[in-house]
Design a protein around this motif. Structure first.
Motif, PDB file in Angstrom:
ATOM      1  N   LYS A  61       0.723  -1.114  -0.064  1.00  0.00           N
ATOM      2  CA  LYS A  61      -0.062   0.273   0.002  1.00  0.00           C
ATOM      3  C   LYS A  61       0.930   1.139   0.039  1.00  0.00           C
ATOM      4  N   GLU A  62       2.081   1.294   0.757  1.00  0.00           N
ATOM      5  CA  GLU A  62       2.964   2.215   0.589  1.00  0.00           C
ATOM      6  C   GLU A  62       3.538   2.472  -0.652  1.00  0.00           C
ATOM      7  N   GLN A  63       3.609   1.455  -1.405  1.00  0.00           N
ATOM      8  CA  GLN A  63       4.242   1.561  -2.946  1.00  0.00           C
ATOM      9  C   GLN A  63       3.074   2.178  -3.760  1.00  0.00           C
ATOM     10  N   LEU A  64       1.896   1.560  -3.367  1.00  0.00           N
ATOM     11  CA  LEU A  64       0.752   1.930  -4.247  1.00  0.00           C
ATOM     12  C   LEU A  64       0.341   3.360  -4.225  1.00  0.00           C
ATOM     13  N   VAL A  65       0.329   4.050  -3.128  1.00  0.00           N
ATOM     14  CA  VAL A  65       0.098   5.519  -2.620  1.00  0.00           C
ATOM     15  C   VAL A  65       0.949   6.609  -3.773  1.00  0.00           C
ATOM     16  N   LEU A  66       1.959   6.004  -4.151  1.00  0.00           N
ATOM     17  CA  LEU A  66       2.725   6.886  -5.253  1.00  0.00           C
ATOM     18  C   LEU A  66       1.873   7.082  -6.626  1.00  0.00           C
ATOM     19  N   ASN A  67       1.039   6.006  -6.876  1.00  0.00           N
ATOM     20  CA  ASN A  67       0.282   5.894  -7.923  1.00  0.00           C
ATOM     21  C   ASN A  67      -0.928   6.483  -7.777  1.00  0.00           C
ATOM     22  N   THR A  68      -1.182   7.200  -6.902  1.00  0.00           N
ATOM     23  CA  THR A  68      -2.364   8.074  -6.366  1.00  0.00           C
ATOM     24  C   THR A  68      -2.147   9.816  -6.426  1.00  0.00           C
ATOM     25  N   VAL A  69      -1.136   9.981  -6.948  1.00  0.00           N
ATOM     26  CA  VAL A  69      -0.598  11.333  -6.876  1.00  0.00           C
ATOM     27  C   VAL A  69      -1.867  12.222  -7.529  1.00  0.00           C
ATOM     28  N   CYS A  70      -2.143  13.196  -6.765  1.00  0.00           N
ATOM     29  CA  CYS A  70      -3.097  14.093  -7.193  1.00  0.00           C
ATOM     30  C   CYS A  70      -2.721  15.700  -7.059  1.00  0.00           C
ATOM     31  N   GLY A  71      -3.718  16.530  -7.257  1.00  0.00           N
ATOM     32  CA  GLY A  71      -3.432  17.927  -7.282  1.00  0.00           C
ATOM     33  C   GLY A  71      -3.245  18.611  -8.361  1.00  0.00           C
ATOM     34  N   GLY A  73      -0.646  19.564  -9.735  1.00  0.00           N
ATOM     35  CA  GLY A  73       0.739  19.239 -10.374  1.00  0.00           C
ATOM     36  C   GLY A  73       0.822  17.735 -10.674  1.00  0.00           C
ATOM     37  N   LYS A  74      -0.236  16.957 -10.553  1.00  0.00           N
ATOM     38  CA  LYS A  74      -0.368  15.688 -10.884  1.00  0.00           C
ATOM     39  C   LYS A  74      -0.111  15.134 -12.003  1.00  0.00           C
ATOM     40  N   GLN A  75      -0.306  16.121 -13.149  1.00  0.00           N
ATOM     41  CA  GLN A  75       0.133  15.631 -14.583  1.00  0.00           C
ATOM     42  C   GLN A  75       1.710  15.434 -14.883  1.00  0.00           C
ATOM     43  N   HIS A  76       2.564  16.223 -14.014  1.00  0.00           N
ATOM     44  CA  HIS A  76       3.884  15.957 -14.239  1.00  0.00           C
ATOM     45  C   HIS A  76       4.370  14.575 -13.854  1.00  0.00           C
ATOM     46  N   PHE A  77       3.716  13.943 -12.892  1.00  0.00           N
ATOM     47  CA  PHE A  77       4.174  12.659 -12.516  1.00  0.00           C
ATOM     48  C   PHE A  77       3.465  11.302 -12.855  1.00  0.00           C
ATOM     49  N   ARG A  78       2.279  11.720 -13.695  1.00  0.00           N
ATOM     50  CA  ARG A  78       1.182  10.667 -14.439  1.00  0.00           C
ATOM     51  C   ARG A  78       1.852  10.433 -15.844  1.00  0.00           C
ATOM     52  N   PRO A  79       1.501   9.250 -16.538  1.00  0.00           N
ATOM     53  CA  PRO A  79       1.575   9.196 -17.910  1.00  0.00           C
ATOM     54  C   PRO A  79       1.804  10.197 -18.851  1.00  0.00           C
ATOM     55  N   GLY A  80       2.941  10.552 -19.364  1.00  0.00           N
ATOM     56  CA  GLY A  80       3.046  11.541 -20.294  1.00  0.00           C
ATOM     57  C   GLY A  80       3.525  12.788 -19.881  1.00  0.00           C
ATOM     58  N   GLY A  81       3.861  12.729 -18.426  1.00  0.00           N
ATOM     59  CA  GLY A  81       4.426  14.172 -17.604  1.00  0.00           C
ATOM     60  C   GLY A  81       5.945  13.940 -17.762  1.00  0.00           C
ATOM     61  N   LYS A  82       6.509  15.142 -17.598  1.00  0.00           N
ATOM     62  CA  LYS A  82       7.803  15.392 -17.479  1.00  0.00           C
ATOM     63  C   LYS A  82       8.745  14.685 -16.436  1.00  0.00           C
ATOM     64  N   SER A 109       2.097  24.910  -2.971  1.00  0.00           N
ATOM     65  CA  SER A 109       3.065  25.048  -4.214  1.00  0.00           C
ATOM     66  C   SER A 109       4.453  24.534  -3.875  1.00  0.00           C
ATOM     67  N   LYS A 110       5.052  24.447  -2.574  1.00  0.00           N
ATOM     68  CA  LYS A 110       6.471  24.131  -2.445  1.00  0.00           C
ATOM     69  C   LYS A 110       6.768  22.628  -3.036  1.00  0.00           C
ATOM     70  N   TRP A 111       5.581  22.013  -2.595  1.00  0.00           N
ATOM     71  CA  TRP A 111       5.756  20.608  -2.900  1.00  0.00           C
ATOM     72  C   TRP A 111       5.130  20.189  -4.297  1.00  0.00           C
ATOM     73  N   LYS A 112       5.410  21.068  -5.375  1.00  0.00           N
ATOM     74  CA  LYS A 112       5.111  20.927  -6.731  1.00  0.00           C
ATOM     75  C   LYS A 112       3.494  20.535  -6.814  1.00  0.00           C
ATOM     76  N   ASN A 113       2.816  21.326  -6.003  1.00  0.00           N
ATOM     77  CA  ASN A 113       1.515  21.341  -6.192  1.00  0.00           C
ATOM     78  C   ASN A 113       0.882  19.968  -6.247  1.00  0.00           C
ATOM     79  N   VAL A 114       1.324  19.043  -5.550  1.00  0.00           N
ATOM     80  CA  VAL A 114       0.850  17.652  -5.353  1.00  0.00           C
ATOM     81  C   VAL A 114       0.630  17.206  -4.069  1.00  0.00           C
ATOM     82  N   GLU A 115      -0.606  16.343  -4.046  1.00  0.00           N
ATOM     83  CA  GLU A 115      -0.838  15.604  -2.807  1.00  0.00           C
ATOM     84  C   GLU A 115      -1.062  14.087  -3.068  1.00  0.00           C
TER      85      GLU A 115
END
Length: 240
Positions: A61-71, A73-82, A109-115
């Motif tokens: 589950k700790e590994q899974l939570v990374l695949n739930t990045v939201c907010g 700025g989430k598009q930067h860490f999801r498929p197609g993001g930089k 904003s300091k944390w790249k607009n992600v939660e």
């Protein structure tokens, strides 16, 4: 004694669960049994499975939570993001976010607009996955009428979402009646580079997991933002 309305008013989608105290497996099994008996499904044909990941699956589950990045700025860490597949960086952000999210100095904003959708780390995580609209072996043995499913529709569309959603919501109310919190999550993505068995059913299509439902006890010491801006009832309900 609580009424149905009392229970519905108490229910909310929480984000943080206690990790050291949680309901027993027997309590969760009883909730699932009650939901199975009480929540209706069309023709008693279930189009979903409920895969359960208990407290022993903490690391996954700790590994899974990374695949739930939201907010924002989430598009930067999801498929197609930089920053897609930069899981080491995302893990670092997550660990820092988790430490300060409850503090006044938290700077979004300091944390790249992600939660993160921390609710997937619930002690009991229920994953609603797709199943063909067919009777089970025991149903067939009991003489389930073949005409009900042989000419049925809805095998390839998303109509199965309806039954799964009804089951999930009914289960969440049954849980809240027992002072067990429930939280839904649909915001996630599959990636082979951060593989988990939990998200494996979504490899071909994210639609093969309709949502995940976490059960446990709410961590009331951690505060977080909740979106409560609902439309007025007259904007949704239309008398004809």
């Amino acid at each position: 004694m609580s009424t149905l309305k009392d229970i519905m008013m108490k229910r909310k989608n929480i984000k943080f669960f206690k990790q050291d105290v949680y309901p027993s497996k027997e309590e969760i099994q009883q909730l699932l049994k009650d939901a199975h008996e009480l929540v209706p499904q069309k023709n008693n044909l279930f189009q979903f499975h409920v895969d359960i990941y208990g407290p022993e699956h903490t690391k996954e589950k700790e590994q899974l939570v990374l695949n739930t990045v939201c907010g924002m700025g989430k598009q930067h860490f999801r498929p197609g993001g930089k920053n897609f597949r930069k899981y080491d960086e995302l893990k670092k952000i997550y660990e820092e976010w988790k430490q300060i999210v409850n503090k006044k100095e938290y700077n979004y904003s300091k944390w790249k607009n992600v939660e993160f959708n921390e609710q997937v780390r619930a002690p009991y995580l229920l994953v609603y996955t797709k199943k063909l609209r067919m009777p089970t072996k025991k149903q067939i043995e009991k003489g389930f009428p073949s005409y009900i499913f042989e000419f049925s529709t809805g095998q390839k569309d998303n109509s199965w979402y309806i039954g799964a959603s009804m089951h999930g919501f009914g289960l969440s109310l049954l849980a809240n009646e027992k002072n067990i919190s429930a939280a839904f999550c649909k915001c996630f993505f599959y990636d082979d580079f951060n593989y988990t068995n939990i998200l494996a059913p979504a490899k071909k299509s994210s639609h093969d997991i309709v949502f995940m439902l976490g059960l446990g006890y709410e961590d009331k010491d951690t505060k977080y933002y909740q979106q409560k801006n609902k439309p007025d009832v007259d904007e949704i309900v239309r008398w004809k």
